[in-house]
Design an enzyme around this catalytic site. Structure first.
Site, short mmCIF file in Angstrom:
data_model
loop_
_atom_site.label_atom_id
_atom_site.label_comp_id
_atom_site.label_asym_id
_atom_site.label_seq_id
_atom_site.Cartn_x
_atom_site.Cartn_y
_atom_site.Cartn_z
N CYS A 83 -3.60 -12.24 20.40
CA CYS A 83 -2.16 -12.35 20.14
C CYS A 83 -1.31 -11.52 21.10
O CYS A 83 -0.28 -11.99 21.57
CB CYS A 83 -1.84 -12.01 18.69
N HIS A 134 -0.78 -7.98 14.03
CA HIS A 134 -0.65 -9.28 14.69
C HIS A 134 0.78 -9.40 15.20
O HIS A 134 1.71 -8.84 14.61
CB HIS A 134 -0.96 -10.39 13.68
N HIS A 146 2.35 -18.01 18.15
CA HIS A 146 1.37 -16.92 18.23
C HIS A 146 -0.03 -17.47 18.48
O HIS A 146 -0.26 -18.68 18.38
CB HIS A 146 1.39 -16.09 16.95
#
Length: 174
Positions: A83, A134, A146
């Site tokens: 990510c 994240h 993402h």
């Protein structure tokens, strides 16, 4: 809902005509592209400025080009990407802005903003475990792009129960 789909198609056509980073041929690469792209219903404001439209089109191009790339912890290319590396690519290659490598370092960039103010181009952070985080980038006022562990590069709804429960913060970088 139909009006949103029409707006999406108009914006896709416009971005190709004005020379955006990608082309509509990205939708033809595999059978899941059309299916996944249809899940993303952007909500572009009628009052959006040129800068917002430009950012929107660049993020859309990134999505089309990277969609489905598998998640790989420590990965940084189309064979697999995590990510934070994906955010580096998005900001460097599509938005002309440098970001640090890790999610924790990216949490310090820009200005912290309220979740309700998060919009196109803003980073959003989530606490996904005791020591894990994240990151994604907003593509409108509800959806974010993402590299997810389950399906790789994708668009998700920040209001989804999973993401809403893990939301940590948003940061305005641009």
């Amino acid at each position: 809902m139909q009006a949103s789909k029409i707006l999406f198609l108009v914006l896709m056509s416009t971005s190709v005509l004005v020379g955006a980073c990608g082309s509509s041929s990205g939708l033809q690469k595999n059978s899941t592209s059309k299916k996944e792209a249809s899940k993303w219903v952007p909500a572009m404001s009628r009052s959006a400025g040129i800068s917002e439209v430009r950012t929107f089109n660049r993020l859309k191009s990134a999505y089309i080009q990277w969609q489905g790339t598998p998640y790989l912890w420590g990965g940084d290319n189309r064979n697999g990407i995590d990510c934070s590396a994906f955010m580096q690519v998005i900001f460097k290659d599509y938005l002309n802005h440098e970001l640090p490598r890790t999610t924790v370092e990216q949490m310090k960039v820009g200005k912290k903003i309220r979740k309700k103010w998060a919009n196109i181009g803003d980073l959003v952070f989530f606490k996904t475990g005791a020591t894990t985080y994240h990151v994604g980038v907003m593509v409108d006022d509800r959806y974010f792009l993402h590299a997810g562990t389950s399906r790789g590069v994708m668009i998700s709804d920040i209001q989804d129960r999973y993401w809403s429960a893990r939301y940590l913060m948003a940061r305005k970088v641009l």
